[in-house]
Write a protein that holds these residues in place. Structure first.
Motif, PDB file in Angstrom:
ATOM      1  N   THR A 380       0.826  -1.203   0.000  1.00  0.00           N
ATOM      2  CA  THR A 380       0.000   0.000   0.000  1.00  0.00           C
ATOM      3  C   THR A 380       0.862   1.256   0.000  1.00  0.00           C
ATOM      4  O   THR A 380       0.569   2.229  -0.707  1.00  0.00           O
ATOM      5  CB  THR A 380      -0.927   0.008   1.232  1.00  0.00           C
ATOM      6  OG1 THR A 380      -1.783  -1.140   1.176  1.00  0.00           O
ATOM      7  CG2 THR A 380      -1.782   1.270   1.263  1.00  0.00           C
ATOM      8  N   HIS A 381       1.938   1.248   0.764  1.00  0.00           N
ATOM      9  CA  HIS A 381       2.832   2.404   0.805  1.00  0.00           C
ATOM     10  C   HIS A 381       3.458   2.649  -0.567  1.00  0.00           C
ATOM     11  O   HIS A 381       3.535   3.796  -1.039  1.00  0.00           O
ATOM     12  CB  HIS A 381       3.923   2.170   1.853  1.00  0.00           C
ATOM     13  CG  HIS A 381       4.728   3.399   2.143  1.00  0.00           C
ATOM     14  ND1 HIS A 381       5.933   3.356   2.821  1.00  0.00           N
ATOM     15  CD2 HIS A 381       4.520   4.705   1.848  1.00  0.00           C
ATOM     16  CE1 HIS A 381       6.412   4.575   2.922  1.00  0.00           C
ATOM     17  NE2 HIS A 381       5.580   5.412   2.341  1.00  0.00           N
ATOM     18  N   ALA A 382       3.887   1.585  -1.221  1.00  0.00           N
ATOM     19  CA  ALA A 382       4.478   1.732  -2.553  1.00  0.00           C
ATOM     20  C   ALA A 382       3.443   2.252  -3.558  1.00  0.00           C
ATOM     21  O   ALA A 382       3.745   3.111  -4.391  1.00  0.00           O
ATOM     22  CB  ALA A 382       5.043   0.390  -3.025  1.00  0.00           C
ATOM     23  N   GLN A 383       2.213   1.742  -3.496  1.00  0.00           N
ATOM     24  CA  GLN A 383       1.153   2.222  -4.386  1.00  0.00           C
ATOM     25  C   GLN A 383       0.848   3.693  -4.121  1.00  0.00           C
ATOM     26  O   GLN A 383       0.593   4.461  -5.059  1.00  0.00           O
ATOM     27  CB  GLN A 383      -0.104   1.380  -4.186  1.00  0.00           C
ATOM     28  CG  GLN A 383       0.013  -0.041  -4.713  1.00  0.00           C
ATOM     29  CD  GLN A 383      -1.213  -0.879  -4.383  1.00  0.00           C
ATOM     30  OE1 GLN A 383      -1.647  -0.935  -3.240  1.00  0.00           O
ATOM     31  NE2 GLN A 383      -1.780  -1.521  -5.386  1.00  0.00           N
ATOM     32  N   CYS A 384       0.880   4.077  -2.857  1.00  0.00           N
ATOM     33  CA  CYS A 384       0.673   5.480  -2.489  1.00  0.00           C
ATOM     34  C   CYS A 384       1.736   6.367  -3.150  1.00  0.00           C
ATOM     35  O   CYS A 384       1.427   7.417  -3.715  1.00  0.00           O
ATOM     36  CB  CYS A 384       0.717   5.621  -0.970  1.00  0.00           C
ATOM     37  SG  CYS A 384       0.709   7.309  -0.348  1.00  0.00           S
ATOM     38  N   LEU A 385       2.990   5.946  -3.088  1.00  0.00           N
ATOM     39  CA  LEU A 385       4.086   6.707  -3.695  1.00  0.00           C
ATOM     40  C   LEU A 385       3.942   6.764  -5.208  1.00  0.00           C
ATOM     41  O   LEU A 385       4.238   7.793  -5.836  1.00  0.00           O
ATOM     42  CB  LEU A 385       5.423   6.083  -3.305  1.00  0.00           C
ATOM     43  CG  LEU A 385       5.798   6.209  -1.824  1.00  0.00           C
ATOM     44  CD1 LEU A 385       6.977   5.308  -1.496  1.00  0.00           C
ATOM     45  CD2 LEU A 385       6.131   7.650  -1.483  1.00  0.00           C
ATOM     46  N   GLN A 386       3.474   5.661  -5.823  1.00  0.00           N
ATOM     47  CA  GLN A 386       3.249   5.656  -7.268  1.00  0.00           C
ATOM     48  C   GLN A 386       2.192   6.672  -7.665  1.00  0.00           C
ATOM     49  O   GLN A 386       2.384   7.467  -8.594  1.00  0.00           O
ATOM     50  CB  GLN A 386       2.810   4.259  -7.723  1.00  0.00           C
ATOM     51  CG  GLN A 386       3.946   3.259  -7.863  1.00  0.00           C
ATOM     52  CD  GLN A 386       3.445   1.900  -8.299  1.00  0.00           C
ATOM     53  OE1 GLN A 386       2.916   1.148  -7.496  1.00  0.00           O
ATOM     54  NE2 GLN A 386       3.602   1.581  -9.569  1.00  0.00           N
ATOM     55  N   LEU A 388       1.116   9.252  -5.971  1.00  0.00           N
ATOM     56  CA  LEU A 388       1.572  10.599  -5.645  1.00  0.00           C
ATOM     57  C   LEU A 388       2.524  11.123  -6.712  1.00  0.00           C
ATOM     58  O   LEU A 388       2.424  12.291  -7.129  1.00  0.00           O
ATOM     59  CB  LEU A 388       2.255  10.579  -4.279  1.00  0.00           C
ATOM     60  CG  LEU A 388       2.673  11.920  -3.666  1.00  0.00           C
ATOM     61  CD1 LEU A 388       1.509  12.885  -3.621  1.00  0.00           C
ATOM     62  CD2 LEU A 388       3.239  11.702  -2.272  1.00  0.00           C
ATOM     63  N   SER A 389       3.412  10.273  -7.208  1.00  0.00           N
ATOM     64  CA  SER A 389       4.345  10.680  -8.267  1.00  0.00           C
ATOM     65  C   SER A 389       3.594  11.091  -9.520  1.00  0.00           C
ATOM     66  O   SER A 389       3.897  12.113 -10.141  1.00  0.00           O
ATOM     67  CB  SER A 389       5.306   9.530  -8.585  1.00  0.00           C
ATOM     68  OG  SER A 389       6.064   9.167  -7.464  1.00  0.00           O
ATOM     69  N   LEU A 407      11.269  15.825  -6.436  1.00  0.00           N
ATOM     70  CA  LEU A 407      10.396  15.178  -5.463  1.00  0.00           C
ATOM     71  C   LEU A 407       9.835  13.873  -6.013  1.00  0.00           C
ATOM     72  O   LEU A 407       9.798  12.851  -5.324  1.00  0.00           O
ATOM     73  CB  LEU A 407       9.251  16.122  -5.083  1.00  0.00           C
ATOM     74  CG  LEU A 407       8.395  15.736  -3.864  1.00  0.00           C
ATOM     75  CD1 LEU A 407       9.269  15.560  -2.629  1.00  0.00           C
ATOM     76  CD2 LEU A 407       7.325  16.792  -3.625  1.00  0.00           C
ATOM     77  N   VAL A 408       9.424  13.905  -7.281  1.00  0.00           N
ATOM     78  CA  VAL A 408       8.910  12.693  -7.923  1.00  0.00           C
ATOM     79  C   VAL A 408       9.995  11.622  -7.975  1.00  0.00           C
ATOM     80  O   VAL A 408       9.731  10.432  -7.737  1.00  0.00           O
ATOM     81  CB  VAL A 408       8.395  13.011  -9.338  1.00  0.00           C
ATOM     82  CG1 VAL A 408       8.136  11.731 -10.128  1.00  0.00           C
ATOM     83  CG2 VAL A 408       7.108  13.831  -9.254  1.00  0.00           C
ATOM     84  N   GLY A 409      11.220  12.040  -8.261  1.00  0.00           N
ATOM     85  CA  GLY A 409      12.328  11.087  -8.278  1.00  0.00           C
ATOM     86  C   GLY A 409      12.539  10.430  -6.923  1.00  0.00           C
ATOM     87  O   GLY A 409      12.772   9.217  -6.840  1.00  0.00           O
TER      88      GLY A 409
END
Length: 589
Positions: A380-386, A388-389, A407-409
């Motif tokens: 879920t955390h990784a999907q959140c970062l995806q 958000l990017s 920031l996206v990087g």
């Protein structure tokens, strides 16, 4: 009471096997071992003064867990009673090669034949803390400060300011009382300054709280005004420390507080920094935040702008709030709620989704650092970062391009790191490979193939999804990127199964619809070759699906191909494609 002791270990109860088994499982998960408290009695898990109860509702309750984790070796402190409150962090205990005893060094283990072994194991753990873990934290802080000015002992604007020092230390199993040990090992000036600032802020916070307790004992009245006056005076004392006639006295006061709290002696460099311009403003801002004090916007702005001659008055202290340390499970719940709410609003409120995803990222980061590392939470955390990017890229403009891309990087790198740890777990879910592929183009084909091997049905699912798309499908940039991803998934599937008509069809349809919705036909040759592969492999079996797909495309109203020379390109690379396209689209002359 059915388990444990209510009289400091004189008597021990063990009357509920079910409750005992639950405590045993929890302690095993925390890397805590069993030990003997009373001879000829069963071993216990956890501290000897813990109590286990069966409630009137039939549920099990465990209390008095203050000493659940082992104490730090008393050799590091002159206070013999420190074993009852200087405890090791759970992260350190869980990472220790050997399970540890909650009652090491205490009188509860005096009757245990292995008591000395328990003590020695805790001592070894403390040695690892001092010689391995704390130096590793210092190196990490130096790395974060690498971009700072190394020639001056300044609090440079840098990535270091974004770090939550308590989170950084706690996640590695280091207590904040060891800030002095960490500071002695850092080499970067900016890292050293940040640690010094943290120590000074904390001793000021503790000192103010002590003064408030003493004042409460004196006045004993239900009014906040006396405390407000005390707080304002104390803040002004902090603010006007630099440039005072009694600088030596002020520094001696700070040095004494830091020495007692952190066992650290200020250096000349530290003293110069504390007397340097604007250090007091930084200390005050952080101290107010840690104390739960809300200052007026005018004072906050003046402090941020580093104005001189600031004086805080009673009306500037707008609110005094209590700061409570919550369990990490609450942060985890908050993170999940923010993530779910972001998904609910992201189609019609992009800015709101970004704000919610940023909050979710913060909550989940803290929860993971606190030890919540289940696969579902990390995923879920990784999907959140995806997500958000992707949304942040939509906010790009000429003014913010550099900062947004940086920031996206950072977010994508963090997501890649999470996925890399997840896909190495044996028997991980196929969806982890698919999601990883979407964020890391360098590992796309490999991850897609690994996912398809585990879930071949994903191919049929994607083909069906494309074959039944409507004129309202795939309109946004995110939708078009999803189409492009599905086309690439088809190519990866063809590497895995070269004779799969479904794989070829997935690639062709995804690229075809992508070209139509994006208005670019740079993929035209690939589209033709993909459809030609479908026909060569098994045209008859998929004829109905192809016809239905192009019938849907015809409903888009205007010409599918408008680029000059498109027909000649099709004729050269895929003669059969021209015939199929002519039957089910319009405007091809």
């Amino acid at each position: 009471m059915k388990l444990g002791s209510h009289d400091a270990g004189v008597t021990m109860k063990d009357d509920c096997p079910e409750l005992r088994d639950k405590v045993k499982r929890v302690c095993n998960a925390l890397n805590l071992k069993e030990h003997i408290i009373i001879k000829d009695r069963p071993p216990v898990w956890g501290p000897g003064d813990m109590e286990g109860h069966v409630g009137l509702d039939g549920k099990h309750y465990v209390v008095d867990l203050a000493r659940l984790f082992p104490p730090e070796s008393p050799a590091s402190t002159a206070d013999g009673r420190a074993i009852f409150y200087h405890l090791l962090r759970p992260e350190l205990v869980k990472s220790n090669p050997k399970p540890l005893c909650s009652d090491a060094y205490s009188g509860f283990s005096i009757n245990d034949p292995k008591g000395e072994d328990h003590t020695e194991e805790v001592k070894e753990c403390c040695t690892r803390l001092y010689k391995e873990v704390i130096p590793a934290v210092a190196r990490a802080l130096d790395a974060a400060a690498a971009a700072c000015d190394e020639t001056a002992y300044t609090h440079t604007e840098s990535q270091l300011q974004l770090l939550d020092l308590s989170l950084e230390l706690h996640s590695r199993g280091v207590n904040m009382r060891h800030l002095g040990r960490v500071k002695e090992l850092v080499k970067k000036p900016a890292a050293s300054a940040q640690l010094l600032l943290e120590m000074v802020v904390r001793v000021f916070k503790n000192e103010l709280r002590q003064q408030l307790r003493e004042e409460m004992g004196k006045i004993k009245i239900a009014s906040e005004e006396p405390y407000r006056v005390l707080i304002v005076n104390y803040l002004n004392t902090i603010l006007h420390s630099s440039g005072m006639d009694e600088e030596d006295k002020w520094l001696a006061y700070i040095a004494d507080l830091v020495e007692r709290k952190f066992k650290y002696t200020l250096t000349e460099q530290d003293r110069s920094y504390l007397l340097s311009a604007h250090s007091a403003e930084r200390i005050l801002l952080q101290a107010a935040n840690k104390m739960g004090l809300v200052l007026s916007s005018s004072v906050q702005q003046a402090l941020i702008q580093k104005q001189t001659g600031i004086v805080i008055v009673s009306k500037d202290l707008q609110q005094m709030t209590a700061i409570a340390t919550s369990m990490s499970i609450l942060g985890l719940a908050e993170g999940m709620v923010c993530y779910n709410e972001a998904q609910a609003v992201m189609k019609h409120n992009k800015q709101g989704a970004i704000a919610l995803l940023e909050q979710a990222h913060q909550f989940l980061s803290h929860a993971v650092a606190a030890g919540h590392r289940d696969v579902s939470i990390l995923h879920t955390h990784a999907q959140c970062l995806q997500l958000l990017s992707g949304f942040l890229l939509d906010t790009l403009n000429s003014e913010n391009e550099t900062s947004i891309r940086n920031l996206v990087g950072q977010y994508r790198d963090a997501a890649v790191e999470i996925y890399e740890s997840l896909v190495t777990v044996p028997d991980c879910a196929a969806q982890l490979h698919f999601d990883y592929a979407r964020i890391d183009p360098f590992r796309f084909s490999k991850q897609c193939m690994l996912g398809l091997e585990k879930n071949p049905g994903k191919l049929t699912e994607l083909v069906t999804q494309l074959s039944h798309n409507t004129s309202n499908s795939f309109k946004t940039r995110h939708d078009r990127m999803h189409l492009y991803w599905m086309g690439a998934m088809g190519r990866a599937a063809l590497q895995l199964w070269p004779e799969s008509a479904q794989a070829a069809l997935l690639e062709a349809l995804a690229l075809l619809i992508f070209a139509r919705r994006s208005g670019t036909f740079s993929e035209l040759q690939d589209i033709g070759e993909s459809l030609e592969r479908v026909i060569e492999i098994d045209a008859h079996a998929f004829d109905a699906q192809i016809k239905r797909s192009f019938a849907r495309l015809k409903a888009y109203n205007d010409s599918y191909l408008v680029m000059p020379g498109a027909l000649s390109l099709i004729s050269t690379h895929a003669p059969q494609f021209k015939q199929i396209l002519a039957q089910y689209t319009v405007g091809i002359d």
